[in-house]
Design a protein around this motif. Structure first.
Motif, PDB file in Angstrom:
ATOM      1  N   ALA A 184       0.811  -1.218   0.000  1.00  0.00           N
ATOM      2  CA  ALA A 184       0.000   0.000   0.000  1.00  0.00           C
ATOM      3  C   ALA A 184       0.848   1.274   0.000  1.00  0.00           C
ATOM      4  O   ALA A 184       0.311   2.376  -0.153  1.00  0.00           O
ATOM      5  CB  ALA A 184      -0.926   0.006   1.219  1.00  0.00           C
ATOM      6  N   ILE A 185       2.156   1.135   0.170  1.00  0.00           N
ATOM      7  CA  ILE A 185       3.044   2.300   0.222  1.00  0.00           C
ATOM      8  C   ILE A 185       3.390   2.739  -1.199  1.00  0.00           C
ATOM      9  O   ILE A 185       3.855   1.946  -2.014  1.00  0.00           O
ATOM     10  CB  ILE A 185       4.331   1.969   1.009  1.00  0.00           C
ATOM     11  N   GLU A 186       3.166   4.006  -1.501  1.00  0.00           N
ATOM     12  CA  GLU A 186       3.404   4.511  -2.851  1.00  0.00           C
ATOM     13  C   GLU A 186       4.837   4.981  -3.060  1.00  0.00           C
ATOM     14  O   GLU A 186       5.344   4.957  -4.179  1.00  0.00           O
ATOM     15  CB  GLU A 186       2.431   5.646  -3.160  1.00  0.00           C
ATOM     16  N   SER A 187       5.496   5.416  -1.991  1.00  0.00           N
ATOM     17  CA  SER A 187       6.868   5.914  -2.119  1.00  0.00           C
ATOM     18  C   SER A 187       7.861   4.750  -2.142  1.00  0.00           C
ATOM     19  O   SER A 187       7.532   3.629  -1.768  1.00  0.00           O
ATOM     20  CB  SER A 187       7.195   6.864  -0.966  1.00  0.00           C
ATOM     21  N   LYS A 188       9.073   5.037  -2.575  1.00  0.00           N
ATOM     22  CA  LYS A 188      10.126   4.027  -2.646  1.00  0.00           C
ATOM     23  C   LYS A 188      10.605   3.673  -1.243  1.00  0.00           C
ATOM     24  O   LYS A 188      10.891   4.553  -0.434  1.00  0.00           O
ATOM     25  CB  LYS A 188      11.295   4.557  -3.470  1.00  0.00           C
ATOM     26  N   VAL A 189      10.687   2.379  -0.963  1.00  0.00           N
ATOM     27  CA  VAL A 189      11.147   1.899   0.341  1.00  0.00           C
ATOM     28  C   VAL A 189      12.264   0.883   0.145  1.00  0.00           C
ATOM     29  O   VAL A 189      12.144  -0.044  -0.666  1.00  0.00           O
ATOM     30  CB  VAL A 189       9.995   1.249   1.143  1.00  0.00           C
ATOM     31  N   PHE A 190      13.356   1.066   0.897  1.00  0.00           N
ATOM     32  CA  PHE A 190      14.460   0.107   0.934  1.00  0.00           C
ATOM     33  C   PHE A 190      14.402  -0.596   2.288  1.00  0.00           C
ATOM     34  O   PHE A 190      14.376   0.067   3.327  1.00  0.00           O
ATOM     35  CB  PHE A 190      15.804   0.816   0.781  1.00  0.00           C
ATOM     36  N   TYR A 191      14.413  -1.927   2.259  1.00  0.00           N
ATOM     37  CA  TYR A 191      14.257  -2.668   3.511  1.00  0.00           C
ATOM     38  C   TYR A 191      15.309  -3.771   3.573  1.00  0.00           C
ATOM     39  O   TYR A 191      15.374  -4.636   2.698  1.00  0.00           O
ATOM     40  CB  TYR A 191      12.862  -3.274   3.601  1.00  0.00           C
ATOM     41  N   TYR A 192      16.116  -3.728   4.635  1.00  0.00           N
ATOM     42  CA  TYR A 192      17.149  -4.745   4.852  1.00  0.00           C
ATOM     43  C   TYR A 192      16.860  -5.488   6.150  1.00  0.00           C
ATOM     44  O   TYR A 192      16.616  -4.864   7.189  1.00  0.00           O
ATOM     45  CB  TYR A 192      18.533  -4.104   4.924  1.00  0.00           C
ATOM     46  N   LEU A 193      16.890  -6.812   6.072  1.00  0.00           N
ATOM     47  CA  LEU A 193      16.594  -7.671   7.218  1.00  0.00           C
ATOM     48  C   LEU A 193      17.720  -8.680   7.377  1.00  0.00           C
ATOM     49  O   LEU A 193      18.187  -9.253   6.390  1.00  0.00           O
ATOM     50  CB  LEU A 193      15.266  -8.396   6.977  1.00  0.00           C
ATOM     51  N   ALA A 194      18.180  -8.896   8.624  1.00  0.00           N
ATOM     52  CA  ALA A 194      19.287  -9.823   8.826  1.00  0.00           C
ATOM     53  C   ALA A 194      19.118 -10.639  10.093  1.00  0.00           C
ATOM     54  O   ALA A 194      18.582 -10.158  11.103  1.00  0.00           O
ATOM     55  CB  ALA A 194      20.611  -9.064   8.888  1.00  0.00           C
ATOM     56  N   THR A 195      19.579 -11.873  10.020  1.00  0.00           N
ATOM     57  CA  THR A 195      19.706 -12.746  11.181  1.00  0.00           C
ATOM     58  C   THR A 195      20.986 -13.543  10.989  1.00  0.00           C
ATOM     59  O   THR A 195      21.766 -13.281  10.068  1.00  0.00           O
ATOM     60  CB  THR A 195      18.474 -13.665  11.329  1.00  0.00           C
ATOM     61  N   GLY A 196      21.220 -14.523  11.871  1.00  0.00           N
ATOM     62  CA  GLY A 196      22.404 -15.369  11.752  1.00  0.00           C
ATOM     63  C   GLY A 196      22.062 -16.779  12.190  1.00  0.00           C
ATOM     64  O   GLY A 196      21.100 -16.988  12.948  1.00  0.00           O
ATOM     65  N   THR A 197      22.825 -17.740  11.734  1.00  0.00           N
ATOM     66  CA  THR A 197      22.505 -19.132  12.078  1.00  0.00           C
ATOM     67  C   THR A 197      22.656 -19.411  13.573  1.00  0.00           C
ATOM     68  O   THR A 197      22.069 -20.358  14.090  1.00  0.00           O
ATOM     69  CB  THR A 197      23.410 -20.100  11.295  1.00  0.00           C
ATOM     70  N   ASP A 198      23.449 -18.576  14.285  1.00  0.00           N
ATOM     71  CA  ASP A 198      23.595 -18.719  15.735  1.00  0.00           C
ATOM     72  C   ASP A 198      22.901 -17.592  16.491  1.00  0.00           C
ATOM     73  O   ASP A 198      23.236 -17.304  17.640  1.00  0.00           O
ATOM     74  CB  ASP A 198      25.081 -18.773  16.113  1.00  0.00           C
ATOM     75  N   ASP A 199      21.944 -16.965  15.833  1.00  0.00           N
ATOM     76  CA  ASP A 199      21.131 -15.927  16.481  1.00  0.00           C
ATOM     77  C   ASP A 199      20.253 -16.572  17.559  1.00  0.00           C
ATOM     78  O   ASP A 199      20.087 -17.804  17.604  1.00  0.00           O
ATOM     79  CB  ASP A 199      20.252 -15.242  15.421  1.00  0.00           C
TER      80      ASP A 199
END
Length: 382
Positions: A184-199
């Motif tokens: 629903a967001i009309e503007s440009k969005v950059f989204y970075y998501l991170a985890t780790g195998t030992d998180d």
């Protein structure tokens, strides 16, 4: 002892010549308290008085500020991202209250609601009013604060352009609400998501659930990136995620690489000069930055145009280079090559000669221009 003092003095001089770190106290009416801020200004901020800079807001600045600020300074030095103003909000033990959400609707409540307004209604306007800012902002958070920055996606338009969410401790339902909100967001969005195998297991699992839904969103104004670092713990993933996130968000900003040259430019059917124009138009549109075209990018696109025999494209690149770098000789070479290929040797000779007293550019030397002009003279008897 004297050698040690000399080394210390040299180190301090080096620091003073690089980015500036400011420490400020900001009284918030929303929070009814004073918050400490760390602000890193780009190198030569005071001398580049016409330049504007994107903003990177760092929550949990007690431990996140230095890794973010260091990566911003390093990556911008090598032009992998634009120079930016980094603003860290010190939170300490208050981070838990700052990130408080309602037990019923799971949106910010009480101190969390006040902190939400502090960032959007007080801190960002303060930075905009007191520093030279471009209209591009990124938020960075880790676990509780990584969850919190997501709430700004629900503003219309979202407060931030970019979100760096490192092992978020997501509030209930947010793993469903974010994927529902994004389309629903009309503007440009950059989204970075991170985890780790030992998180932390519970955080890793909810991050993977969120990733499974976000990676299915296919729309032009949503740029999504995800990392699951092998062997990374809840804390070590931060040092790996920050540079990855910044590089990916600002990928279009980087100079044209060898890979981009080989895999994109040399395979183009459309005019190469349009690729160059589009790249810098995108930088201006996304980041609010009107940067001059880099010499590297002129060379890359012009070389591709020559190899592809796109002579009109080479002429356009040469014309742009002449406007932007009139004291460099690259435009004389590109325009001279254009005249050679369209069958106007006299114009080509004079154009090559016009670059004799200008600054050399990379492989384009005065001797090269002289040789080309002399060869035309010999071949055509001018």
């Amino acid at each position: 002892m004297k050698k040690t003092l000399l080394l210390v003095c040299c180190f301090l001089i080096t620091l003073s010549a690089s980015s500036q770190i400011l420490y400020e106290e900001f009284h918030s009416e929303k929070l009814q308290e004073t918050r400490k801020l760390k602000i890193q200004l780009p190198r030569n901020y005071d001398t580049n008085t016409e330049k504007a800079y994107p903003i990177v807001i760092v929550l949990d600045a007690d431990y996140l500020f230095e890794p973010v600020a260091g990566n911003v300074d390093y990556l911008s030095y090598w032009e992998d991202m634009p120079e930016s103003i980094v603003v860290g909000v010190m939170q300490g033990e208050s981070r838990y209250e700052d990130c408080n959400y309602d037990d019923t609707n799971f949106f910010p409540a009480e101190k969390g609601a006040a902190f939400f307004e502090f960032i959007g209604l007080e801190l960002l306007p303060y930075i905009d009013n007191n520093y030279r800012t471009a209209k591009f902002t990124i938020a960075v958070g880790h676990d509780f604060t990584a969850n919190f920055i997501n709430y700004y996606l629900f503003k219309d338009p979202p407060l931030f352009n970019g979100y760096i969410s490192l092992s978020p401790d997501l509030a209930p339902l947010l793993d469903e609400r974010i994927p529902q909100r994004i389309p629903a967001i009309e503007s440009k969005v950059f989204y970075y998501l991170a985890t780790g195998t030992d998180d932390i297991k519970s955080l890793m699992e909810v991050t993977q659930l969120l990733n499974a839904q976000l990676k299915q969103i296919d729309q032009d104004n949503f740029e999504y990136y995800y990392d699951n670092f092998d062997g990374a713990t809840h804390y070590s993933l931060v040092s790996r995620g920050i540079p990855n996130a910044l590089e990916k968000i600002f990928s279009v900003y980087r100079p044209i690489s060898k890979k981009e040259y080989n895999e994109v430019l040399l395979k183009m059917d459309s005019p190469v000069d349009e690729y160059l124009k589009d790249k810098y138009h995108t930088i201006e549109t996304l980041f609010g930055l009107t940067n001059p075209i880099r010499v590297n990018d002129f060379i890359a696109t012009a070389t591709a145009a020559e190899k592809l025999k796109q002579w009109e494209s080479l002429r356009e690149i040469g014309t742009m280079a002449k406007r932007q770098y009139p004291d460099k000789n690259m435009s004389d070479y590109y325009l001279g090559r254009y005249y050679e290929e369209i069958g106007e040797p006299k114009k080509a000779m004079r154009t090559f000669q016009g670059g004799f007293d200008k600054e050399e550019t990379d492989f384009i030397t005065v001797d090269m221009l002289l040789d080309r002009a002399d060869k035309i003279k010999t071949d055509f008897g001018y």
